[in-house]
Design a protein around this motif. Structure first.
Motif, PDB file in Angstrom:
ATOM      1  N   VAL A  52      -9.130 -33.053  12.513  1.00 47.08           N
ATOM      2  CA  VAL A  52      -8.221 -31.926  12.754  1.00 47.08           C
ATOM      3  C   VAL A  52      -8.908 -30.930  13.688  1.00 47.08           C
ATOM      4  O   VAL A  52     -10.096 -31.034  13.986  1.00 47.08           O
ATOM      5  N   TYR A  53      -8.126 -29.958  14.123  1.00 47.41           N
ATOM      6  CA  TYR A  53      -8.672 -28.868  14.928  1.00 47.41           C
ATOM      7  C   TYR A  53      -7.891 -27.608  14.603  1.00 47.41           C
ATOM      8  O   TYR A  53      -6.963 -27.616  13.770  1.00 47.41           O
ATOM      9  N   PHE A  54      -8.250 -26.507  15.246  1.00 48.58           N
ATOM     10  CA  PHE A  54      -7.629 -25.215  14.960  1.00 48.58           C
ATOM     11  C   PHE A  54      -7.216 -24.526  16.258  1.00 48.58           C
ATOM     12  O   PHE A  54      -7.595 -24.941  17.353  1.00 48.58           O
TER      13      PHE A  54
ATOM     14  N   SER B 164      -8.604 -17.984  13.234  1.00 51.96           N
ATOM     15  CA  SER B 164      -8.363 -19.386  13.561  1.00 51.96           C
ATOM     16  C   SER B 164      -7.219 -19.890  12.686  1.00 51.96           C
ATOM     17  O   SER B 164      -7.260 -19.748  11.458  1.00 51.96           O
ATOM     18  N   LEU B 165      -6.210 -20.471  13.326  1.00 53.67           N
ATOM     19  CA  LEU B 165      -5.013 -20.936  12.625  1.00 53.67           C
ATOM     20  C   LEU B 165      -4.998 -22.457  12.579  1.00 53.67           C
ATOM     21  O   LEU B 165      -5.373 -23.125  13.521  1.00 53.67           O
ATOM     22  N   GLY B 166      -4.526 -23.023  11.482  1.00 56.16           N
ATOM     23  CA  GLY B 166      -4.482 -24.472  11.339  1.00 56.16           C
ATOM     24  C   GLY B 166      -4.719 -24.852   9.890  1.00 56.16           C
ATOM     25  O   GLY B 166      -4.552 -24.022   8.986  1.00 56.16           O
ATOM     26  N   PRO B 167      -5.096 -26.118   9.661  1.00 54.15           N
ATOM     27  CA  PRO B 167      -5.484 -27.140  10.653  1.00 54.15           C
ATOM     28  C   PRO B 167      -4.284 -27.858  11.258  1.00 54.15           C
ATOM     29  O   PRO B 167      -3.175 -27.794  10.728  1.00 54.15           O
ATOM     30  N   MET B 168      -4.567 -28.556  12.378  1.00 55.62           N
ATOM     31  CA  MET B 168      -3.590 -29.372  13.063  1.00 55.62           C
ATOM     32  C   MET B 168      -4.208 -30.735  13.350  1.00 55.62           C
ATOM     33  O   MET B 168      -5.431 -30.841  13.441  1.00 55.62           O
ATOM     34  N   PRO B 169      -3.403 -31.794  13.491  1.00 54.73           N
ATOM     35  CA  PRO B 169      -3.964 -33.132  13.710  1.00 54.73           C
ATOM     36  C   PRO B 169      -4.609 -33.275  15.079  1.00 54.73           C
ATOM     37  O   PRO B 169      -4.108 -32.755  16.077  1.00 54.73           O
TER      38      PRO B 169
END
Length: 288
Positions: free
Chosen positions: A103-105, A212-217
């Motif tokens: 994942v990333y942010f 930092s917003l997320g997580p995202m794939p």
């Protein structure tokens, strides 16, 4: 028709220049050495994923590719007879918040000299904001998700600027807009920001991550759907083994990649959840 014994391995990446081309060159160099077959890499900077009328997977010009998750899901959802499928390997980029997840942010950045004014996302109310492009997960969707969670919408910002084109990301330009004080803050793919600061360490003191917003794939690695099952299996095995090879593990560390791990389509349900939550919402930019 399935390719039983392809003579070359052809790849395309849609993630340059936001991410360094060296990442994808390294993957292909490794696969060439491990699979003992010539490999080639095309990089396409005009789009973040294949346009319907220029789909290299449909024409057989690409066997494996790297694209953003939004574009990948579009190919699966809009093109019912899709020519791509997920390669079940995810790239884990170094980030203390990631752990061992693919994942990333989205890093919401500002100039460090504004630290006295902005302490949390809510403090950006009434200020100028930049994002890369409307279909960017880290630039737009996750910001809309945060705004909805805070029971507001794009009117939260005084002005919104789109730094890239409708189908072309420009996180790098968003960073420059913050540095040049053209906007007060911007949403940046956390991996893009890391590589930018590695290449431009003199800017480290000038930029601060507000939140930092997320997580995202992570970005999906994809196969041409009719690539032979044997070749798909060989590629997956090779990529999963890459971090265990001392020579190539060192190369990965130089690229700030900590692991390559098994993934499934379930990972991309993270994006679907965010997209479902913001259905009908848009950022309304003044094009820059």
């Amino acid at each position: 028709m399935t390719d039983v014994n392809p003579k070359t391995l052809k790849a395309v990446t849609y993630l340059v220049p936001d991410l360094p081309v060296e990442i994808f060159e390294t993957f292909m160099e490794y696969l060439e050495e491990t699979l003992k077959m010539p490999s080639y890499l095309i990089y396409e900077s005009r789009w973040r994923s294949p346009p319907i009328d220029r789909n290299l997977f449909a024409t057989g010009e690409a066997d494996i590719g790297f694209m953003n998750s939004t574009g990948f899901l579009r190919l699966l959802e809009e093109e019912k007879d899709s020519n791509v499928e997920l390669c079940p390997v995810g790239v884990v980029h170094e980030n203390p918040m990631v752990g061992d997840r693919a994942v990333y942010f989205s890093d919401v950045i500002m100039r460090s000299d504004n630290g006295h004014e902005y302490k949390e996302f809510h403090d950006l109310k009434g200020h100028k904001f930049a994002y890369s492009e409307p279909n960017s997960m880290s630039g737009a969707y996750i910001i809309l998700d945060e705004l909805k969670n805070q029971k507001t919408n794009s009117s939260f910002f005084a002005d919104i600027f789109q730094s890239g084109g409708d189908k072309k990301s420009s996180h790098l330009k968003s960073i420059q807009m913050v540095l040049k004080k053209q906007v007060d803050a911007a949403a940046i793919d956390s991996r893009v920001l890391k590589y930018f600061l590695l290449k431009n360490p003199h800017y480290e003191k000038e930029l601060t991550v507000l939140t930092s917003l997320g997580p995202m794939p992570t970005y999906p690695i994809v196969f041409r759907k009719n690539l032979s099952a044997e070749m798909k299996t060989n590629i997956v095995k090779a990529l999963i083994s890459m971090p265990k090879n001392p020579k190539w593990a060192s190369r990965l560390r130089e690229l700030c990649i900590s692991n390559l791990m098994s993934t499934t389509m379930e990972l991309y349900y993270l994006e679907k959840e965010i997209r479902d939550n913001i259905k009908g919402l848009t950022l309304k930019p003044a094009y820059y």
